[in-house]
Design a protein around this motif. Structure first.
Motif, PDB file in Angstrom:
ATOM      1  N   ALA A  15       0.831  -1.208   0.000  1.00  0.00           N
ATOM      2  CA  ALA A  15       0.000   0.000   0.000  1.00  0.00           C
ATOM      3  C   ALA A  15       0.866   1.260   0.000  1.00  0.00           C
ATOM      4  CB  ALA A  15      -0.924  -0.006   1.212  1.00  0.00           C
ATOM      5  N   LYS A  16       0.488   2.218  -0.825  1.00  0.00           N
ATOM      6  CA  LYS A  16       1.167   3.517  -0.842  1.00  0.00           C
ATOM      7  C   LYS A  16       0.619   4.425   0.271  1.00  0.00           C
ATOM      8  CE  LYS A  16       3.361   3.152  -5.011  1.00  0.00           C
ATOM      9  NZ  LYS A  16       3.131   1.718  -5.218  1.00  0.00           N
ATOM     10  N   HIS A  17      -0.637   4.222   0.611  1.00  0.00           N
ATOM     11  CA  HIS A  17      -1.296   4.988   1.667  1.00  0.00           C
ATOM     12  C   HIS A  17      -2.340   4.079   2.306  1.00  0.00           C
ATOM     13  CE1 HIS A  17      -2.968   8.512   3.735  1.00  0.00           C
ATOM     14  NE2 HIS A  17      -4.170   8.058   3.410  1.00  0.00           N
ATOM     15  N   SER A  18      -2.501   4.176   3.613  1.00  0.00           N
ATOM     16  CA  SER A  18      -3.478   3.361   4.327  1.00  0.00           C
ATOM     17  C   SER A  18      -4.489   4.273   5.004  1.00  0.00           C
ATOM     18  CB  SER A  18      -2.789   2.474   5.380  1.00  0.00           C
ATOM     19  OG  SER A  18      -1.922   1.550   4.765  1.00  0.00           O
ATOM     20  N   LEU A  19      -5.768   4.014   4.743  1.00  0.00           N
ATOM     21  CA  LEU A  19      -6.865   4.763   5.345  1.00  0.00           C
ATOM     22  C   LEU A  19      -7.525   3.845   6.365  1.00  0.00           C
ATOM     23  CD1 LEU A  19      -8.714   7.234   5.445  1.00  0.00           C
ATOM     24  CD2 LEU A  19      -9.979   6.281   3.496  1.00  0.00           C
ATOM     25  N   LEU A  20      -7.375   4.163   7.643  1.00  0.00           N
ATOM     26  CA  LEU A  20      -7.851   3.324   8.733  1.00  0.00           C
ATOM     27  C   LEU A  20      -9.122   3.923   9.325  1.00  0.00           C
ATOM     28  CD1 LEU A  20      -4.437   2.828  10.612  1.00  0.00           C
ATOM     29  CD2 LEU A  20      -5.326   1.525   8.664  1.00  0.00           C
ATOM     30  N   PRO A  53      -9.666   8.586  -3.510  1.00  0.00           N
ATOM     31  CA  PRO A  53      -8.556   7.912  -2.822  1.00  0.00           C
ATOM     32  C   PRO A  53      -7.224   8.163  -3.516  1.00  0.00           C
ATOM     33  CG  PRO A  53      -9.820   6.336  -4.127  1.00  0.00           C
ATOM     34  CD  PRO A  53     -10.583   7.639  -4.149  1.00  0.00           C
ATOM     35  N   LYS A  54      -6.176   8.267  -2.722  1.00  0.00           N
ATOM     36  CA  LYS A  54      -4.841   8.406  -3.279  1.00  0.00           C
ATOM     37  C   LYS A  54      -4.475   7.152  -4.056  1.00  0.00           C
ATOM     38  CE  LYS A  54      -3.077  11.333   0.483  1.00  0.00           C
ATOM     39  NZ  LYS A  54      -2.018  11.462   1.522  1.00  0.00           N
ATOM     40  N   ALA A  55      -3.578   7.286  -5.016  1.00  0.00           N
ATOM     41  CA  ALA A  55      -3.123   6.124  -5.783  1.00  0.00           C
ATOM     42  C   ALA A  55      -2.506   5.105  -4.837  1.00  0.00           C
ATOM     43  CB  ALA A  55      -2.106   6.559  -6.827  1.00  0.00           C
ATOM     44  N   GLY A  56      -2.898   3.856  -4.998  1.00  0.00           N
ATOM     45  CA  GLY A  56      -2.357   2.794  -4.152  1.00  0.00           C
ATOM     46  C   GLY A  56      -2.885   2.809  -2.739  1.00  0.00           C
ATOM     47  N   ILE A  89     -18.628   4.002  -4.973  1.00  0.00           N
ATOM     48  CA  ILE A  89     -17.714   4.970  -5.585  1.00  0.00           C
ATOM     49  C   ILE A  89     -16.791   4.295  -6.582  1.00  0.00           C
ATOM     50  CG2 ILE A  89     -15.720   6.465  -5.061  1.00  0.00           C
ATOM     51  CD1 ILE A  89     -17.207   7.279  -2.491  1.00  0.00           C
ATOM     52  N   GLY A  90     -16.552   2.994  -6.397  1.00  0.00           N
ATOM     53  CA  GLY A  90     -15.719   2.260  -7.347  1.00  0.00           C
ATOM     54  C   GLY A  90     -14.383   1.788  -6.814  1.00  0.00           C
ATOM     55  N   TRP A  91     -14.234   1.739  -5.490  1.00  0.00           N
ATOM     56  CA  TRP A  91     -12.990   1.204  -4.936  1.00  0.00           C
ATOM     57  C   TRP A  91     -12.826  -0.248  -5.361  1.00  0.00           C
ATOM     58  CZ3 TRP A  91      -9.611   2.861  -0.687  1.00  0.00           C
ATOM     59  CH2 TRP A  91      -9.767   4.218  -0.352  1.00  0.00           C
ATOM     60  N   PRO A  92     -11.642  -0.640  -5.803  1.00  0.00           N
ATOM     61  CA  PRO A  92     -11.413  -2.050  -6.143  1.00  0.00           C
ATOM     62  C   PRO A  92     -11.546  -2.926  -4.904  1.00  0.00           C
ATOM     63  CG  PRO A  92      -9.659  -0.643  -6.998  1.00  0.00           C
ATOM     64  CD  PRO A  92     -10.457   0.193  -6.054  1.00  0.00           C
TER      65      PRO A  92
END
Length: 323
Positions: free
Chosen positions: A110-115, A188-191, A213-216
């Protein structure tokens, strides 16, 4: 030591950290002995008074080898686990637990983690924040609770190295500080990978918003603490066949597969008994399961080659199990 080995631990400290939330600090029963290491997102199965076994997430820093820390909410709808922790477990008591297991790991690429943590769901999320801060990773944490009084670990977070990466959201607060999921998840940020844990309604809202929204799917990570009981008029008795012996056991309409197996002298290890922890995961060799768990992904359920017998049933008259 195998992941299924039992560990003897002593309750070194029991503390109230918020309204209806207590923590247990568990250390090796043999003083000074290091405990098995764990990764962020791990849990242990705790054997409680009265014969209950329940999974609880570890919420301390994974660098620590001398203790495990768990947080437990007193749940009025408890089936006995949280009540036992709050009312029966005392400091100095020796308990049996499993070695740590991890069904909710961090994605190392992950390039960024949203917790996102809701209520007591902060426990694995907080452990993740500790790990990400230790490695210098890019992350942010949003912690949602009903009120300040019900917000566990506030002092710990305030004193942490990542305090400025945490935002609190209270249901009884003003509109400006409440969490706006659509805004948070819209770009969301890339990655970026999303991690969420908490009450089912909170998690359903987060995951539905992200999916709409389309999050993978591969960037959505979650762990349910409790499952909604799913029943229908179509639920009926069926049979399970044990592949090793050919023995056939009938599962009654109002009986779980694990209960039917236990009554027949076949024990399957369980913990949550609600289809959220994965402890009882069993291979299905023939037949089609009726999945009612919150543990398997939609893709894993569609494969129909495994199921959780603590809650799931059968769409076919018989399931052949790898038992």
């Amino acid at each position: 030591m195998s992941s299924t080995s039992a560990l003897s631990v002593r309750v070194a400290r029991k503390a109230t950290v918020a309204t209806d939330i207590c923590t247990l600090e568990l250390v090796a029963a043999q003083d000074g002995t290091a405990l098995p290491g764990f990764s962020a997102g791990s849990h242990v199965d705790v054997h409680l008074p009265g014969g209950l076994t329940r999974p609880y997430s570890l919420c301390n820093d994974p660098k620590e080898t001398h203790r495990y820390l768990i947080g437990v909410l007193r749940d009025p709808a408890s089936r006995g686990g949280s009540q036992a922790v709050h009312e029966q477990v005392q400091e100095g008591q020796v308990l049996q637990i499993s070695a740590p297991k991890n069904h909710f790991p961090l994605a190392h690429d992950a390039k960024h983690s949203l917790l996102l943590g809701g209520g007591i769901g902060i426990t694995p999320i907080l452990c993740m924040a500790e790990r990400l801060a230790n490695t210098g990773a890019d992350f942010e944490l949003h912690y949602c609770t009903r009120s300040i009084e019900r917000t566990a670990f506030r002092e710990r977070i305030a004193a942490s190295s990542f305090a400025d990466q945490v935002q609190f959201h209270f249901d009884d607060g003003d509109a400006a500080q409440k969490l706006n999921l659509a805004t948070l998840l819209c770009a969301p940020k890339a990655g970026c990978h999303l991690y969420v844990c908490g009450p089912k309604g909170f998690m359903d809202a987060v995951l539905k918003t992200a999916r709409d929204i389309g999050w993978p799917e591969g960037r959505l990570h979650y762990e349910f603490f409790a499952a909604e009981v799913l029943k229908s008029e179509a639920d009926a008795s069926f049979e399970v066949k044990l592949a090793s012996s050919g023995r056939i056991i009938t599962v009654a309409k109002d009986q779980t597969v694990t209960k039917a197996l236990s009554d027949a002298g076949v024990e399957v290890q369980t913990a949550c008994e609600q289809g959220v922890c994965g402890t009882c995961l069993t291979r299905v060799l023939e037949g089609v399961p009726d999945h009612k768990d919150q543990y398997l992904t939609p893709e894993e359920q569609a494969a129909n080659d495994q199921f959780l017998p603590c809650c799931s049933r059968a769409k076919t008259a018989r399931l052949v199990l790898d038992l």
